[in-house]
Design an enzyme around this catalytic site. Structure first.
Site, PDB file in Angstrom:
ATOM      1  N   CYS A 182     -12.007   2.072 -14.687  1.00 54.38           N
ATOM      2  CA  CYS A 182     -12.420   3.478 -14.559  1.00 54.38           C
ATOM      3  C   CYS A 182     -11.168   4.353 -14.505  1.00 54.38           C
ATOM      4  O   CYS A 182     -10.835   4.952 -13.498  1.00 54.38           O
ATOM      5  CB  CYS A 182     -13.282   3.660 -13.316  1.00 54.38           C
ATOM      6  SG  CYS A 182     -14.147   5.236 -13.318  1.00 54.38           S
ATOM      7  N   GLU A 207       0.832  -1.209   0.000  1.00 56.70           N
ATOM      8  CA  GLU A 207       0.000   0.000   0.000  1.00 56.70           C
ATOM      9  C   GLU A 207       0.864   1.255   0.000  1.00 56.70           C
ATOM     10  O   GLU A 207       0.580   2.215  -0.720  1.00 56.70           O
ATOM     11  CB  GLU A 207      -0.913   0.019   1.228  1.00 56.70           C
ATOM     12  CG  GLU A 207      -2.091  -0.934   1.138  1.00 56.70           C
ATOM     13  CD  GLU A 207      -3.076  -0.522   0.061  1.00 56.70           C
ATOM     14  OE1 GLU A 207      -3.403   0.658  -0.024  1.00 56.70           O
ATOM     15  OE2 GLU A 207      -3.486  -1.406  -0.713  1.00 56.70           O
ATOM     16  N   CYS A 253     -16.067   2.375 -20.024  1.00 56.36           N
ATOM     17  CA  CYS A 253     -17.448   2.271 -19.531  1.00 56.36           C
ATOM     18  C   CYS A 253     -18.192   1.084 -20.161  1.00 56.36           C
ATOM     19  O   CYS A 253     -19.079   0.507 -19.535  1.00 56.36           O
ATOM     20  CB  CYS A 253     -18.201   3.567 -19.804  1.00 56.36           C
ATOM     21  SG  CYS A 253     -17.454   4.993 -18.993  1.00 56.36           S
ATOM     22  N   CYS A 282     -24.183   3.875 -13.325  1.00 51.49           N
ATOM     23  CA  CYS A 282     -23.257   5.014 -13.238  1.00 51.49           C
ATOM     24  C   CYS A 282     -23.856   6.302 -13.800  1.00 51.49           C
ATOM     25  O   CYS A 282     -24.227   6.384 -14.969  1.00 51.49           O
ATOM     26  CB  CYS A 282     -21.980   4.663 -13.987  1.00 51.49           C
ATOM     27  SG  CYS A 282     -20.764   5.987 -13.931  1.00 51.49           S
ATOM     28  N   CYS A 313     -17.678  -1.938 -18.049  1.00 47.18           N
ATOM     29  CA  CYS A 313     -17.672  -1.688 -16.605  1.00 47.18           C
ATOM     30  C   CYS A 313     -18.811  -2.439 -15.917  1.00 47.18           C
ATOM     31  O   CYS A 313     -19.967  -2.365 -16.351  1.00 47.18           O
ATOM     32  CB  CYS A 313     -17.817  -0.191 -16.348  1.00 47.18           C
ATOM     33  SG  CYS A 313     -17.878   0.194 -14.596  1.00 47.18           S
TER      34      CYS A 313
END
Ligand code: SF4
Length: 354
Positions: A200, A41, A207, A216, A210
């Site tokens: 995204c 991370e 899209c 969305c 997606c």
């Protein structure tokens, strides 16, 4: 905002999609070891996955657990980090490891709230560790996830405002899988990360493929790149610095450890000066007469353009200042050096000492 988070069914779509289309082969996945999750991370903040892979492997080889990292020297940590940039991450990581050992007996705390008390662990990183390793039902909100959620919901609050960011945190929490499905939290967390990293995208989001396209708002509006809205732009500044690249005639270079504050804090560097005159003042008359001005170059930091002017000299091999030493190539390559200094040293042939 143009959609109600509680009614979206977003989490279920993300969980189902992650099972079949999400990423599963990255070396920090499929583990509940908080050390590995935390390491990845921190490294992934501002750095691409493809770059992080090699660093992650080298770090684990040298520091296989948090106790080993805590016991390592800051110089060695910086050396391994060299090239990843944003060195405050490395410094905080080292301090964090030391605190995990000192305060928690070498075991990462299990809740996001406690994890945020450690150096360099912000709310989103804490949530990722707590969700992946301990199954805590907490939301992440890194840059990728902000993009996904603001587009999904048509959230047009200004993300440079703290109040709007807090509002999005609340929404991110409402979107989590239900509390009675605790097993889904890790997959959901991974899924929402994967969605931001692979579908995204900041420019030209995919899209058409997606998994949450039907929900969305931004897709419906036809302008997904409008989100997230951020009005306050970073104010960039510029600075000129002169760098003394001194060689002792035996292929050793003079490097000094920079103070714990300011640019390149704690790293080894060529001595840096705010003017050419200040640089020349540390040289003897004979050295001053023999300096060579190398071509200046631009180094771009997040907030600042640095115009760097290397000045080369073959020195008499004496000390050039406190906190410095002569380093042969075999030893400077292992040090934590600012990227432009490393590049400069790697590129330049030795000056003729005669
Ligand atoms: Fe992003 Fe497009 Fe998916 Fe909306 S439909 S979340 S804009 S990729």
């Amino acid at each position: 905002m143009k959609a109600e988070p509680a009614t979206l069914g977003f989490a279920a779509h993300v969980v189902a999609w992650q099972k079949t289309h999400g990423r599963s082969e990255l070396p920090w996945q499929n583990t509940q070891d908080p050390y590995r999750v935390w390491l990845s991370e921190v490294m992934l903040q501002q750095t691409q996955v493809s770059t992080v892979l090699g660093y992650f492997a080298r770090f684990l080889e040298r520091f296989p657990d948090v106790a080993a990292l805590a016991a390592g020297s800051e110089d060695e940590v910086f050396g391994l980090w060299s090239g990843l940039g944003y060195y405050s991450r490395a410094r905080n990581m080292h301090r964090c490891a030391q605190e995990v050992v000192a305060r928690f007996g070498g075991a990462f705390p299990r809740s996001a709230a406690e994890l945020t008390t450690l150096p360099g662990i912000g709310r989103s990183t804490a949530s990722a560790i707590a969700a992946f390793c301990f199954g805590e039902r907490v939301a992440i909100l890194d840059g990728n996830v902000k993009r996904v959620l603001t587009r999904l919901l048509g959230f047009d609050g200004d993300m440079s405002s703290g109040a709007q960011e807090r509002a999005l945190w609340d929404i991110a929490t409402q979107l989590l899988p239900p509390a009675d499905q605790p097993a889904d939290i890790a997959r959901y967390t991974q899924g929402v990360m994967d969605l931001g990293a692979t579908v995204c995208l900041p420019r030209r989001p995919s899209c058409m493929i997606c998994p949450v396209g039907a929900l969305c708002v931004a897709r419906r509006e036809g302008e997904p790149e409008r989100y997230p809205v951020k009005t306050r732009k970073l104010r960039r500044t510029a600075q000129s610095l002169w760098m003394l690249q001194a060689d002792d005639g035996a292929d050793r270079v003079w490097l000094e450890k920079r103070s714990a504050r300011g640019i390149w804090a704690g790293l080894y560097s060529l001595p840096v000066f705010e003017s050419r005159e200040a640089l020349l003042a540390v040289l003897s008359p004979a050295e001053r007469a023999a300096v060579v001005d190398a071509p200046p170059f631009l180094h771009v930091l997040t907030h600042k353009d640095l115009h760097l002017h290397p000045v080369r000299v073959v020195s008499e091999g004496r000390s050039l200042g406190e906190g410095g030493a002569w380093f042969a190539a075999a030893s400077w390559t292992a040090l934590g050096l600012p990227a432009p200094v490393r590049k400069l040293l790697a590129q330049q042939p030795a000056l003729d000492a005669s």
